[in-house]
Design a protein around this motif. Structure first.
Motif, PDB file in Angstrom:
ATOM      1  N   UNK A 101       0.779  -1.479   0.104  1.00 27.37           N
ATOM      2  CA  UNK A 101      -0.096  -0.128   0.388  1.00 27.37           C
ATOM      3  C   UNK A 101       1.121   1.019  -0.087  1.00 27.37           C
ATOM      4  N   UNK A 102       1.395   1.465   0.516  1.00 24.12           N
ATOM      5  CA  UNK A 102       2.863   2.276   1.481  1.00 24.12           C
ATOM      6  C   UNK A 102       3.592   2.606  -0.727  1.00 24.12           C
ATOM      7  N   UNK A 103       4.109   1.497  -1.134  1.00 24.49           N
ATOM      8  CA  UNK A 103       4.454   1.789  -2.242  1.00 24.49           C
ATOM      9  C   UNK A 103       3.489   1.934  -3.459  1.00 24.49           C
ATOM     10  N   UNK A 104       2.436   1.704  -3.473  1.00 27.22           N
ATOM     11  CA  UNK A 104       1.195   2.220  -4.075  1.00 27.22           C
ATOM     12  C   UNK A 104       0.996   3.531  -4.516  1.00 27.22           C
ATOM     13  N   UNK A 106       3.056   5.935  -3.346  1.00 24.95           N
ATOM     14  CA  UNK A 106       4.340   5.898  -3.052  1.00 24.95           C
ATOM     15  C   UNK A 106       4.735   6.436  -5.212  1.00 24.95           C
ATOM     16  N   UNK A 107       3.459   5.590  -5.691  1.00 24.51           N
ATOM     17  CA  UNK A 107       3.842   4.801  -7.164  1.00 24.51           C
ATOM     18  C   UNK A 107       2.846   6.269  -7.831  1.00 24.51           C
ATOM     19  N   UNK A 108       1.332   6.515  -7.156  1.00 25.20           N
ATOM     20  CA  UNK A 108       0.492   7.074  -7.460  1.00 25.20           C
ATOM     21  C   UNK A 108       0.709   8.144  -7.695  1.00 25.20           C
ATOM     22  N   UNK A 109       1.606   9.370  -6.774  1.00 26.85           N
ATOM     23  CA  UNK A 109       1.952  10.295  -6.295  1.00 26.85           C
ATOM     24  C   UNK A 109       3.021  10.212  -7.394  1.00 26.85           C
ATOM     25  N   UNK A 110       4.234   9.745  -7.714  1.00 28.66           N
ATOM     26  CA  UNK A 110       4.636  10.080  -8.659  1.00 28.66           C
ATOM     27  C   UNK A 110       4.304  10.250 -10.313  1.00 28.66           C
ATOM     28  N   UNK A 111       3.368   9.367 -10.170  1.00 26.96           N
ATOM     29  CA  UNK A 111       2.771   9.647 -11.373  1.00 26.96           C
ATOM     30  C   UNK A 111       1.816  10.323 -12.239  1.00 26.96           C
ATOM     31  N   UNK A 112       1.094  11.091 -11.080  1.00 26.27           N
ATOM     32  CA  UNK A 112       0.561  12.791 -10.830  1.00 26.27           C
ATOM     33  C   UNK A 112       1.578  13.358 -11.206  1.00 26.27           C
ATOM     34  N   UNK A 113       3.288  13.149 -10.318  1.00 24.56           N
ATOM     35  CA  UNK A 113       3.385  14.205 -10.776  1.00 24.56           C
ATOM     36  C   UNK A 113       4.598  14.235 -12.307  1.00 24.56           C
ATOM     37  N   UNK A 114       4.503  13.219 -12.645  1.00 24.42           N
ATOM     38  CA  UNK A 114       4.603  13.220 -13.909  1.00 24.42           C
ATOM     39  C   UNK A 114       3.669  13.540 -14.651  1.00 24.42           C
ATOM     40  N   UNK A 115       2.311  12.918 -14.490  1.00 21.63           N
ATOM     41  CA  UNK A 115       1.330  14.079 -15.330  1.00 21.63           C
ATOM     42  C   UNK A 115       1.962  15.167 -15.084  1.00 21.63           C
ATOM     43  N   UNK A 116       1.681  15.721 -14.424  1.00 22.48           N
ATOM     44  CA  UNK A 116       1.705  17.615 -14.189  1.00 22.48           C
ATOM     45  C   UNK A 116       3.175  18.055 -14.511  1.00 22.48           C
ATOM     46  N   UNK A 117       4.245  17.721 -14.741  1.00 19.99           N
ATOM     47  CA  UNK A 117       5.256  18.034 -15.808  1.00 19.99           C
ATOM     48  C   UNK A 117       4.612  17.841 -17.210  1.00 19.99           C
TER      49      UNK A 117
END
Length: 133
Positions: A101-104, A106-117
């Motif tokens: 759950x922690x990894x999911x 973290x990865x969700x936040x990273x994907x949202x950041x990449x999408x925003x970028x």
């Protein structure tokens, strides 16, 4: 008179045989009940513990007095070992689930950041981009 003595002796022998038969029946019944209680008691305890384990209570311990090398004691010891193994597996799975759950997250936040970028890049581009296959 001897016929009467024979009848009396026969009647006494029948009564003695009947009394002896009743005594053996009572003693036999008591022995059967004691053996049944000794066998059934631990099995009932195992059944209760299995019910608790099935409901998710992994702290179950089977307490059988006078455990030895008989089949019921071996079964109780095996059941305790199984309960401990299940508890360890359950705790391990819970830890893996927390980590997952922690990894999911973290990865969700990273994907949202990449999408925003990527959206920022796309919105601020002056040249067009064509995507092919």
């Amino acid at each position: 008179r001897s016929r009467e003595e024979i009848r009396e002796q026969t009647r006494l022998m029948v009564l003695q045989s009947l009394a002896l038969s009743i005594a053996f029946a009572v003693i036999g019944t008591i022995i059967v009940l004691l053996v049944a209680r000794r066998i059934a008691g631990p099995i009932i305890e195992l059944t209760r513990s299995a019910g608790k384990l099935a409901k998710g209570d992994f702290s179950v311990r089977v307490a059988i007095p006078g455990q030895g090398d008989d089949e019921v004691s071996v079964l109780a010891n095996t059941f305790d070992h199984m309960a401990r193994s299940l508890r360890a597996s359950h705790e391990e799975l819970a830890e893996i689930n927390r980590t997952l759950e922690q990894k999911v997250t973290e990865r969700t936040v990273a994907l949202h950041d990449a999408l925003a970028n990527l959206r920022t890049i796309m919105n601020n581009m002056v040249d067009g981009i064509m995507v092919v296959d």
